[in-house]
Design a protein around this motif. Structure first.
Motif, PDB file in Angstrom:
ATOM      1  N   SER A  76       0.941  -1.356   0.088  1.00  0.00           N
ATOM      2  CA  SER A  76      -0.036  -0.045  -0.178  1.00  0.00           C
ATOM      3  C   SER A  76       0.789   1.148  -0.172  1.00  0.00           C
ATOM      4  O   SER A  76       2.213   1.021   0.228  1.00  0.00           O
ATOM      5  CB  SER A  76      -0.778   0.106   1.326  1.00  0.00           C
ATOM      6  OG  SER A  76      -0.332   0.075   2.427  1.00  0.00           O
ATOM      7  N   SER A  77       0.256   2.451  -0.321  1.00  0.00           N
ATOM      8  CA  SER A  77       1.077   3.618  -0.168  1.00  0.00           C
ATOM      9  C   SER A  77       0.299   4.591   0.823  1.00  0.00           C
ATOM     10  O   SER A  77      -0.834   4.848   0.987  1.00  0.00           O
ATOM     11  CB  SER A  77       0.866   4.233  -1.667  1.00  0.00           C
ATOM     12  OG  SER A  77       1.209   5.514  -1.881  1.00  0.00           O
ATOM     13  N   PRO A  78       1.245   5.460   1.364  1.00  0.00           N
ATOM     14  CA  PRO A  78       0.618   6.371   2.375  1.00  0.00           C
ATOM     15  C   PRO A  78      -0.040   7.491   1.562  1.00  0.00           C
ATOM     16  O   PRO A  78      -0.658   8.436   2.314  1.00  0.00           O
ATOM     17  CB  PRO A  78       2.143   6.578   3.091  1.00  0.00           C
ATOM     18  CG  PRO A  78       2.938   6.592   2.251  1.00  0.00           C
ATOM     19  CD  PRO A  78       2.683   5.389   1.300  1.00  0.00           C
ATOM     20  N   VAL A  79       0.406   7.532   0.649  1.00  0.00           N
ATOM     21  CA  VAL A  79      -0.212   8.610  -0.336  1.00  0.00           C
ATOM     22  C   VAL A  79      -1.167   8.002  -1.509  1.00  0.00           C
ATOM     23  O   VAL A  79      -0.929   6.875  -2.007  1.00  0.00           O
ATOM     24  CB  VAL A  79       0.676   9.678  -0.725  1.00  0.00           C
ATOM     25  CG1 VAL A  79       1.355  10.325   0.117  1.00  0.00           C
ATOM     26  CG2 VAL A  79       1.780   9.234  -1.788  1.00  0.00           C
ATOM     27  N   GLU A  80      -1.960   8.976  -2.056  1.00  0.00           N
ATOM     28  CA  GLU A  80      -2.757   8.475  -3.320  1.00  0.00           C
ATOM     29  C   GLU A  80      -1.723   8.160  -4.352  1.00  0.00           C
ATOM     30  O   GLU A  80      -1.014   9.220  -4.958  1.00  0.00           O
ATOM     31  CB  GLU A  80      -3.782   9.109  -3.446  1.00  0.00           C
ATOM     32  CG  GLU A  80      -4.479   8.768  -4.685  1.00  0.00           C
ATOM     33  CD  GLU A  80      -6.063   9.707  -5.145  1.00  0.00           C
ATOM     34  OE1 GLU A  80      -6.076  10.053  -6.314  1.00  0.00           O
ATOM     35  OE2 GLU A  80      -6.577  10.082  -4.097  1.00  0.00           O
ATOM     36  N   LEU A  81      -2.062   7.110  -5.099  1.00  0.00           N
ATOM     37  CA  LEU A  81      -1.455   6.797  -6.413  1.00  0.00           C
ATOM     38  C   LEU A  81      -2.361   7.001  -7.591  1.00  0.00           C
ATOM     39  O   LEU A  81      -3.613   6.552  -7.775  1.00  0.00           O
ATOM     40  CB  LEU A  81      -0.794   5.468  -6.734  1.00  0.00           C
ATOM     41  CG  LEU A  81       0.280   5.016  -5.501  1.00  0.00           C
ATOM     42  CD1 LEU A  81       0.685   3.516  -5.775  1.00  0.00           C
ATOM     43  CD2 LEU A  81       1.530   5.832  -5.590  1.00  0.00           C
ATOM     44  N   PRO A 114      -6.311   4.743  -3.694  1.00  0.00           N
ATOM     45  CA  PRO A 114      -6.397   5.655  -2.614  1.00  0.00           C
ATOM     46  C   PRO A 114      -5.291   5.356  -1.554  1.00  0.00           C
ATOM     47  O   PRO A 114      -4.603   4.200  -1.508  1.00  0.00           O
ATOM     48  CB  PRO A 114      -7.461   5.263  -1.890  1.00  0.00           C
ATOM     49  CG  PRO A 114      -8.432   4.605  -3.226  1.00  0.00           C
ATOM     50  CD  PRO A 114      -7.322   4.069  -3.779  1.00  0.00           C
ATOM     51  N   ALA A 115      -4.839   6.253  -0.666  1.00  0.00           N
ATOM     52  CA  ALA A 115      -3.877   6.000   0.347  1.00  0.00           C
ATOM     53  C   ALA A 115      -4.123   5.027   1.086  1.00  0.00           C
ATOM     54  O   ALA A 115      -5.281   4.925   1.544  1.00  0.00           O
ATOM     55  CB  ALA A 115      -3.556   7.557   1.285  1.00  0.00           C
ATOM     56  N   ASN A 116      -3.182   4.299   1.596  1.00  0.00           N
ATOM     57  CA  ASN A 116      -3.381   3.040   2.484  1.00  0.00           C
ATOM     58  C   ASN A 116      -4.335   2.196   2.236  1.00  0.00           C
ATOM     59  O   ASN A 116      -4.950   1.499   2.993  1.00  0.00           O
ATOM     60  CB  ASN A 116      -3.735   3.875   4.018  1.00  0.00           C
ATOM     61  CG  ASN A 116      -2.783   4.785   4.644  1.00  0.00           C
ATOM     62  OD1 ASN A 116      -1.592   4.622   4.443  1.00  0.00           O
ATOM     63  ND2 ASN A 116      -3.158   5.961   4.973  1.00  0.00           N
ATOM     64  N   LEU A 148       6.060   6.730  -7.942  1.00  0.00           N
ATOM     65  CA  LEU A 148       6.338   8.062  -7.497  1.00  0.00           C
ATOM     66  C   LEU A 148       7.716   8.234  -7.175  1.00  0.00           C
ATOM     67  O   LEU A 148       8.268   8.795  -6.230  1.00  0.00           O
ATOM     68  CB  LEU A 148       5.606   8.342  -6.238  1.00  0.00           C
ATOM     69  CG  LEU A 148       4.152   8.310  -6.576  1.00  0.00           C
ATOM     70  CD1 LEU A 148       3.430   8.571  -5.107  1.00  0.00           C
ATOM     71  CD2 LEU A 148       3.589   9.224  -7.538  1.00  0.00           C
TER      72      LEU A 148
END
Length: 226
Positions: A76-81, A114-116, A148
């Motif tokens: 997962s990503s802490p920010v939106e991809l 979406p983030a997370n 990113l």
């Protein structure tokens, strides 16, 4: 039974026999959806996730197109991809007839993530061209996610079993290895292919091929009878 019915029955029997031969000649394959426990090195620390992995193979020319499918997200990503921000790739490990590593890759994420939220990996594909024929196994290897400007590397930590077993054929033949004596007596070919006398023993049976072989048998039979 009339001649027409007899002919129809024979034609049907021949078609069924031909169909059975095709089925028997088809490559043996066994596929499983295997749970792969990934240990991921991410820009925000170590993460882990389990995803069922499916690997399929389709014969294309001299090789096989491999497709690796993920049933669940593994990171997962802490920010939106945003759309197209993430590019996945992986390695499929081949074992059995030969050892090889097949790189596979897929398109970027078709929608924003979406983030997370677990990142759904698109199907990854690549081509495997065997150099040896025989039974081969295909197992999920390292997964790499670039997004990113960062790189996340996920390594299977549970020694997963193969997702696919398949009988493969190397390009240019059946892959039978040559070289070394077999203990069988074989006479060399000394004439053109269409009229050569080829003698060999296979399980005690004499094999002859070509017009010269037939002629040799005919002459030998006449001498024995004279």
């Amino acid at each position: 039974m009339s001649d027409r019915k007899r002919s129809t029955a024979l034609a049907l029997a021949s078609a069924l026999a031909a169909g059975s031969a095709v089925l028997l000649a088809a490559p043996a394959a066994h596929a499983d959806v295997v749970d792969v426990a990934y240990d991921c090195k991410t820009p925000i620390g170590d993460k882990s996730a389990v995803s069922p992995i499916d690997i399929k193979a389709v014969k294309e020319g001299d090789g096989y197109k491999l497709t690796m499918s993920f049933q669940k997200g593994v990171s997962s990503s802490p920010v939106e991809l945003g759309k197209g921000a993430m590019s996945p790739s992986a390695v499929i490990l081949v074992d059995g007839a030969e050892k090889a590593s097949v790189p596979v890759s897929g398109p970027p994420n078709p929608e924003a993530v979406p983030a997370n939220t677990p990142i759904k990996i698109t199907d990854l594909s690549g081509t495997y061209t065997p150099k040896k024929s025989g039974k081969a196994t295909f197992t999920a290897g390292v997964l790499t996610i670039k997004a990113l400007g960062t790189t996340t590397t996920c390594t299977p930590g549970n020694s997963p079993k193969p997702s696919l077993e398949l009988d493969v054929t190397a390009a240019g033949g059946s892959g039978a290895q040559s070289g070394g004596g077999s203990g069988e007596d074989t006479l060399p070919q000394t004439g053109p292919t269409d009229s050569a006398l080829a003698l060999g023993t296979l399980g005690g049976t004499v094999l002859l091929s070509g017009a010269a072989g037939v002629l040799w048998l005919t002459r030998r039979g006449r001498r024995a009878g004279s």
